[in-house]
Design an enzyme around this catalytic site. Structure first.
Site, short mmCIF file in Angstrom:
data_model
loop_
_atom_site.label_atom_id
_atom_site.label_comp_id
_atom_site.label_asym_id
_atom_site.label_seq_id
_atom_site.Cartn_x
_atom_site.Cartn_y
_atom_site.Cartn_z
N GLY A 32 -3.94 7.86 3.63
CA GLY A 32 -2.72 8.24 4.34
C GLY A 32 -1.48 8.05 3.47
N LEU A 64 -10.26 10.18 7.73
CA LEU A 64 -9.59 11.45 7.39
C LEU A 64 -9.05 12.18 8.62
CD1 LEU A 64 -11.92 12.72 4.49
CD2 LEU A 64 -9.90 11.25 4.35
N LEU A 86 -13.18 3.15 11.80
CA LEU A 86 -13.19 1.70 12.07
C LEU A 86 -13.93 1.36 13.36
CD1 LEU A 86 -9.62 0.33 11.32
CD2 LEU A 86 -11.71 0.00 10.02
N SER A 109 5.09 -2.88 12.46
CA SER A 109 6.18 -1.91 12.47
C SER A 109 7.41 -2.51 13.15
CB SER A 109 5.70 -0.71 13.27
OG SER A 109 6.77 0.13 13.60
N TYR A 168 2.05 3.15 21.49
CA TYR A 168 1.88 2.90 20.04
C TYR A 168 2.41 1.50 19.70
CZ TYR A 168 3.14 2.85 15.09
OH TYR A 168 3.30 2.47 13.78
N LYS A 183 0.64 -2.28 18.32
CA LYS A 183 1.07 -3.14 17.19
C LYS A 183 1.30 -4.58 17.68
CE LYS A 183 0.97 -0.06 13.95
NZ LYS A 183 -0.08 -0.10 12.95
N PHE A 195 10.15 -0.84 8.29
CA PHE A 195 11.21 -0.10 8.96
C PHE A 195 10.90 1.40 8.80
CE2 PHE A 195 14.11 -2.95 11.14
CZ PHE A 195 13.34 -4.09 11.00
N ASN A 203 7.56 14.73 13.43
CA ASN A 203 8.39 14.05 14.43
C ASN A 203 9.52 13.30 13.75
OD1 ASN A 203 6.70 14.54 16.75
ND2 ASN A 203 5.23 13.18 15.76
N LEU A 260 12.41 12.13 10.87
CA LEU A 260 13.56 12.84 10.29
C LEU A 260 13.30 13.37 8.87
CD1 LEU A 260 16.56 13.64 10.52
CD2 LEU A 260 17.12 11.40 9.56
P1 NAD Z 1 -1.06 7.88 8.04
O1 NAD Z 1 -1.47 8.55 9.28
O2 NAD Z 1 -0.59 8.73 6.90
O3 NAD Z 1 -2.22 6.92 7.51
C1 NAD Z 1 -3.11 6.27 8.37
C2 NAD Z 1 -4.52 6.56 7.87
O4 NAD Z 1 -5.46 5.90 8.70
C3 NAD Z 1 -4.86 8.05 7.88
O5 NAD Z 1 -5.37 8.42 6.62
C4 NAD Z 1 -5.90 8.17 8.99
O6 NAD Z 1 -6.82 9.21 8.73
C5 NAD Z 1 -6.54 6.78 8.96
N1 NAD Z 1 -7.16 6.35 10.21
C6 NAD Z 1 -6.62 6.37 11.45
N2 NAD Z 1 -7.48 5.88 12.35
C7 NAD Z 1 -8.60 5.51 11.67
C8 NAD Z 1 -9.84 4.94 12.05
N3 NAD Z 1 -10.13 4.65 13.32
N4 NAD Z 1 -10.75 4.71 11.09
C9 NAD Z 1 -10.49 4.99 9.80
N5 NAD Z 1 -9.35 5.56 9.39
C10 NAD Z 1 -8.40 5.81 10.30
O7 NAD Z 1 0.09 6.82 8.40
P2 NAD Z 1 1.03 5.95 7.48
O8 NAD Z 1 2.42 6.42 7.66
O9 NAD Z 1 0.48 5.83 6.11
O10 NAD Z 1 0.93 4.55 8.24
C11 NAD Z 1 0.02 3.55 7.85
C12 NAD Z 1 0.13 2.38 8.80
O11 NAD Z 1 1.48 1.92 8.83
C13 NAD Z 1 -0.22 2.73 10.25
O12 NAD Z 1 -0.92 1.65 10.82
C14 NAD Z 1 1.14 2.89 10.91
O13 NAD Z 1 1.09 2.60 12.28
C15 NAD Z 1 1.97 1.87 10.16
N6 NAD Z 1 3.41 2.18 10.16
C16 NAD Z 1 3.83 3.42 9.74
C17 NAD Z 1 5.20 3.74 9.80
C18 NAD Z 1 5.68 5.10 9.40
O14 NAD Z 1 6.77 5.51 9.85
N7 NAD Z 1 4.98 5.85 8.54
C19 NAD Z 1 6.13 2.78 10.25
C20 NAD Z 1 5.67 1.52 10.63
C21 NAD Z 1 4.30 1.23 10.59
N1 UFG Z 2 16.06 12.35 14.28
C1 UFG Z 2 16.77 13.53 14.47
N2 UFG Z 2 16.08 14.71 14.42
C2 UFG Z 2 14.72 14.76 14.18
C3 UFG Z 2 14.02 13.55 14.00
C4 UFG Z 2 14.72 12.36 14.06
O1 UFG Z 2 17.97 13.52 14.67
O2 UFG Z 2 14.16 15.86 14.17
C5 UFG Z 2 16.80 11.07 14.29
C6 UFG Z 2 16.34 10.11 15.39
O3 UFG Z 2 17.01 10.35 16.58
C7 UFG Z 2 16.67 8.75 14.75
C8 UFG Z 2 16.47 9.00 13.24
O4 UFG Z 2 16.56 10.42 13.08
O5 UFG Z 2 18.03 8.44 14.95
C9 UFG Z 2 15.13 8.51 12.72
O6 UFG Z 2 14.08 9.05 13.53
P1 UFG Z 2 12.54 8.98 13.08
O7 UFG Z 2 11.76 9.72 14.10
O8 UFG Z 2 12.41 9.41 11.66
O9 UFG Z 2 12.23 7.43 13.09
P2 UFG Z 2 12.28 6.36 14.28
O10 UFG Z 2 13.22 5.28 13.85
O11 UFG Z 2 12.54 6.97 15.58
O12 UFG Z 2 10.79 5.81 14.31
C10 UFG Z 2 9.97 5.58 13.14
C11 UFG Z 2 8.51 5.75 13.57
C12 UFG Z 2 8.14 4.68 14.53
C13 UFG Z 2 8.40 3.33 13.91
C14 UFG Z 2 9.84 3.23 13.49
C15 UFG Z 2 10.11 1.93 12.78
O13 UFG Z 2 8.32 7.04 14.15
O14 UFG Z 2 6.79 4.76 14.83
O15 UFG Z 2 10.18 4.32 12.62
O16 UFG Z 2 9.21 1.74 11.75
F1 UFG Z 2 8.15 2.36 14.80
#
Ligand code: NAD
Ligand code: UFG
Length: 338
Positions: free
Chosen positions: A11, A34, A60, A125, A149, A153, A178, A198, A200
């Site tokens: 990921g 995947l 998992l 997160s 979600y 966590k 963050f 979803n 920004l």
């Molecule tokens: P991602 O979706 O790119 O990576 C997650 C990976 O886990 C993917 O490759 C997916 O295929 C794999 N996966 C999901 N469920 C699985 C399962 N049951 N078994 C095996 N593999 C599985 O997401 P990411 O942005 O790299 O995020 C990684 C971690 O960080 C996640 O736990 C997410 O919740 C956390 N996190 C992400 C963000 C963010 O904004 N990207 C913010 C805070 C926390």
């Molecule tokens: N935003 C827009 N237009 C868009 C998307 C987002 O204006 O199309 C704005 C949102 O309103 C927010 C900012 O951009 O003010 C950031 O939004 P994101 O969706 O990029 O991020 P969030 O802070 O809402 O949430 C993300 C992850 C959550 C995680 C959090 C903190 O989606 O799962 O960051 O790690 F919990």
């Protein structure tokens, strides 16, 4: 040389962390189902590092397969990224999220315990702070999730705390990210969301590359300097380094530790758009839309604890995040399918 199992290593954050681990001399084994990624990311990581990783396509929730992997290989620690992360999807399919994230982690911990592996770094997160009372947010601020979600966590954090209470052999780092953005500076690996993003930054990059027509800015009537929401964007390569520091910490037997990983600086949506325009030299068409339900006005981290205890600090600024995100997106307009 230490052997690390990385779950979810194909990921976005996982692939950047696997690269950092390989470059730091670790042996790495990746498991991923995947569901939200492709093996191409890991191929590119191996090419960049000039080093191989082991890979197993395992879910998992499949405890037998997980157990047989632990029977065959010896791991010193696990970095656990695997999970589903889309807030909207979690509201439509809560059971999928509880099953995948919580049950998946229970399986992982049971198998780790059976194999005598007690060091784990967990991807938590900033979502665990819900709608925060104030920013900067320090680790001791009140916790509370506002969607399934976020609940997963919180539950996993609590479960890992209970596990440590029951058996102090467990060493656990809960890393609260963050807003991870950007891409590796090579532009070979980056964020490749399924469907319409979803978040920004990937939305802005896809508008810039011409895949999407226009960005909607969700709300310009927040009590912030330009009325748009403020977030703490952090470069994914800085985040990857945080995992290396956390592994080093676990080697000191700290028990359970919790760290915010952010820059400590907030940027508004309009500031992100303008920084991206500067970095890409492309105009980003946008219009102001209503607020997105559930969004907080301002969230940014107090990361002083990570700096003090891990010796970790985010180094890359918003300009670098936008430049690297654009480099990745323009080289790979269709993500890993390009
Ligand atoms: P991602 O979706 O790119 O990576 C997650 C990976 O886990 C993917 O490759 C997916 O295929 C794999 N996966 C999901 N469920 C699985 C399962 N049951 N078994 C095996 N593999 C599985 O997401 P990411 O942005 O790299 O995020 C990684 C971690 O960080 C996640 O736990 C997410 O919740 C956390 N996190 C992400 C963000 C963010 O904004 N990207 C913010 C805070 C926390
Ligand atoms: N935003 C827009 N237009 C868009 C998307 C987002 O204006 O199309 C704005 C949102 O309103 C927010 C900012 O951009 O003010 C950031 O939004 P994101 O969706 O990029 O991020 P969030 O802070 O809402 O949430 C993300 C992850 C959550 C995680 C959090 C903190 O989606 O799962 O960051 O790690 F919990």
């Amino acid at each position: 040389m230490k052997s690390i199992l990385v779950t979810g290593g194909c990921g976005f954050i996982g692939s950047h962390t696997v690269l950092a681990l390989l470059q730091a001399g670790f042996n790495v084994c990746v498991i991923d189902n995947l569901y939200n990624s492709s093996y191409e990311s890991l191929k590119r990581v191996q090419k960049l590092a000039g080093k191989k990783t082991d890979f197993h396509q395992i879910d998992l929730r499949d405890k037998e397969k997980l157990k047989s992997l632990f029977d065959q290989s010896r791991f010193d620690a696990v970095v656990h990224f695997a999970g589903l992360k889309a807030v909207g999807e979690s509201m439509e399919k809560p059971l999928l999220y509880y099953s995948n994230n919580v049950y998946g982690t229970i399986n992982l911990c049971e198998v780790m315990k059976g194999a005598g592996v007690f060091d784990i770094v967990f991807s938590s997160s900033a979502t665990v702070y819900g709608n925060p009372e104030r920013s900067p947010i320090s680790e001791d601020q009140r916790l509370g999730a506002v969607n399934p979600y976020g609940q997963t966590k919180l539950i996993i954090e609590e479960m890992l705390r209970d596990l440590h209470r029951s058996d102090p052999q467990w060493n656990t780092a809960l890393l609260r990210y963050f807003n991870p953005v950007g891409a590796h500076k090579s532009g070979e690996i980056g964020e490749d969301p399924n469907g319409i993003p979803n978040n920004l930054m990937p939305f802005v990059s896809q508008v810039a590359v011409g895949k999407l027509d226009e960005l909607k800015v969700f709300g310009n009537d927040y009590p912030t300097r330009d009325g748009t929401g403020i977030r703490d964007y952090i470069h994914v390569s800085d985040l990857a380094n945080g995992h290396l520091k956390a592994l080093k910490k676990l080697a000191e037997n700290p028990g359970i530790v919790t760290y915010n990983l952010g820059t400590g600086k907030g940027a508004t949506v309009l500031e992100v758009i303008h920084a991206f325009e500067q970095a890409s030299n492309v105009k980003i068409p946008y219009k102001i839309a209503p607020r997105r339900p559930g969004d907080a006005a301002v969230t940014y981290a107090d990361s002083a604890k990570a700096e003090k205890e891990l010796g970790w600090k985010a180094e890359r600024d918003l300009e670098t995040m936008c430049r690297d995100a654009w480099n990745w997106q323009s080289k790979n307009p269709q993500g890993y399918d390009s």
